[in-house]
Design a protein around this motif. Sequence first.
Motif, short mmCIF file in Angstrom:
data_model
loop_
_atom_site.label_atom_id
_atom_site.label_comp_id
_atom_site.label_asym_id
_atom_site.label_seq_id
_atom_site.Cartn_x
_atom_site.Cartn_y
_atom_site.Cartn_z
N VAL A 160 -9.00 -3.25 7.09
CA VAL A 160 -9.28 -4.16 5.98
C VAL A 160 -8.21 -5.24 5.85
O VAL A 160 -8.50 -6.41 5.59
CB VAL A 160 -9.42 -3.38 4.66
N TYR A 161 -6.93 -4.87 6.06
CA TYR A 161 -5.82 -5.77 5.74
C TYR A 161 -5.04 -6.25 6.96
O TYR A 161 -3.95 -6.81 6.82
CB TYR A 161 -4.84 -5.05 4.79
N CYS A 162 -5.58 -6.07 8.17
CA CYS A 162 -4.84 -6.47 9.37
C CYS A 162 -4.57 -7.97 9.43
O CYS A 162 -3.49 -8.40 9.89
CB CYS A 162 -5.57 -6.01 10.63
N GLU A 163 -5.50 -8.78 8.95
CA GLU A 163 -5.29 -10.23 8.99
C GLU A 163 -4.32 -10.67 7.91
O GLU A 163 -3.56 -11.63 8.10
CB GLU A 163 -6.63 -10.95 8.83
N GLN A 164 -4.33 -9.98 6.78
CA GLN A 164 -3.45 -10.35 5.67
C GLN A 164 -2.03 -9.84 5.89
O GLN A 164 -1.06 -10.45 5.45
CB GLN A 164 -4.02 -9.76 4.37
N GLU A 170 4.52 -2.21 17.28
CA GLU A 170 4.18 -3.39 18.07
C GLU A 170 2.67 -3.53 18.27
O GLU A 170 2.17 -4.62 18.59
CB GLU A 170 4.88 -3.34 19.44
N LEU A 171 1.94 -2.43 18.04
CA LEU A 171 0.48 -2.48 18.16
C LEU A 171 -0.19 -3.04 16.91
O LEU A 171 -1.38 -3.35 16.94
CB LEU A 171 -0.07 -1.07 18.45
N PHE A 172 0.60 -3.16 15.84
CA PHE A 172 0.04 -3.60 14.55
C PHE A 172 0.85 -4.79 14.04
O PHE A 172 1.75 -4.65 13.22
CB PHE A 172 0.07 -2.45 13.54
N ASP A 173 0.50 -5.95 14.53
CA ASP A 173 1.21 -7.17 14.15
C ASP A 173 0.97 -7.46 12.67
O ASP A 173 -0.18 -7.59 12.23
CB ASP A 173 0.71 -8.34 15.00
N GLY A 174 2.05 -7.55 11.89
CA GLY A 174 1.93 -7.78 10.46
C GLY A 174 2.12 -6.52 9.64
O GLY A 174 2.00 -6.56 8.40
N LEU A 175 2.43 -5.40 10.29
CA LEU A 175 2.66 -4.15 9.57
C LEU A 175 4.16 -3.94 9.36
O LEU A 175 4.96 -4.06 10.29
CB LEU A 175 2.10 -2.97 10.38
N LEU A 176 4.54 -3.62 8.13
CA LEU A 176 5.92 -3.30 7.78
C LEU A 176 5.95 -1.95 7.09
O LEU A 176 5.29 -1.75 6.06
CB LEU A 176 6.51 -4.38 6.86
N ALA A 188 0.82 -1.21 0.00
CA ALA A 188 0.00 0.00 0.00
C ALA A 188 0.86 1.26 0.00
O ALA A 188 1.97 1.28 0.53
CB ALA A 188 -0.93 0.01 1.20
N VAL A 189 0.31 2.31 -0.60
CA VAL A 189 0.94 3.63 -0.63
C VAL A 189 -0.10 4.66 -0.23
O VAL A 189 -1.22 4.65 -0.73
CB VAL A 189 1.49 3.97 -2.03
N ILE A 190 0.29 5.54 0.69
CA ILE A 190 -0.53 6.69 1.06
C ILE A 190 0.25 7.94 0.68
O ILE A 190 1.33 8.19 1.20
CB ILE A 190 -0.84 6.71 2.57
N LEU A 191 -0.29 8.67 -0.26
CA LEU A 191 0.39 9.86 -0.78
C LEU A 191 -0.45 11.09 -0.50
O LEU A 191 -1.63 11.15 -0.84
CB LEU A 191 0.61 9.72 -2.29
#
Length: 209
Positions: A56-60, A80-86, A5-8
């Motif tokens: 929408v994408y927290c599980e993915q 650390e609050l968002f497991d799976g976020l890079l 994802a990109v947020i611009l």
Amino acid sequence: MSATAVILQNRFSNDGATILSVAVDGRMVHESWNHTVSTNDARAQMIDAFLDLWNVYCEQGLVLYVSSRTVRNLLKEQQELFDGLLIRDTITGAMFRKTWDVCSASHHKQRREKRPLPSEIEKEPTPLVVVATDASKGKNSKTVGLSAVNSCGIIKTHEMELNSIFDAELSAINFALQQFGKNVKRLEVLTDSRQAIQYIQGRTSLQST
């Protein structure tokens, strides 16, 4: 596999106008034109956009680039609050580049639609243009010369093959419309051909090709 994802977001003018574009895996998911009072207000909009994505994408899982360095750093601190976020600091890889390009294209499209550059703004139609026309034809030739000159002194000429001077005079008028009739509110044509005027007004039995 994690979504890319990109947020611009860019501030467009001093009055606080900002454009926000969000893309995921090479497709647009959100675009908006906003007015922000302060830099913190603009950052809050980006954070809201991230939270909507995360829902929408927290599980993915989500690999994310945010154009604001401050927001990127804030998300890294809270990672650390968002497991799976890079969080990425640069655009690398084919999918990231595709997602960035789609997001950027949407961003520029919004800017042109909302605040077009002077060169993109259609000029106001000229109120009145006056054009004089004439035509000439040799006695033993089908070649005719057409000319049209407008009230600014711009001259246009053209050659073609026709059967009569009558057709040539009408063609000269048509040539003037083509050359000078675009983007004008009113066009006045001066011609020395009475027959051409009568033909246009439907007051003659003469026929023309």
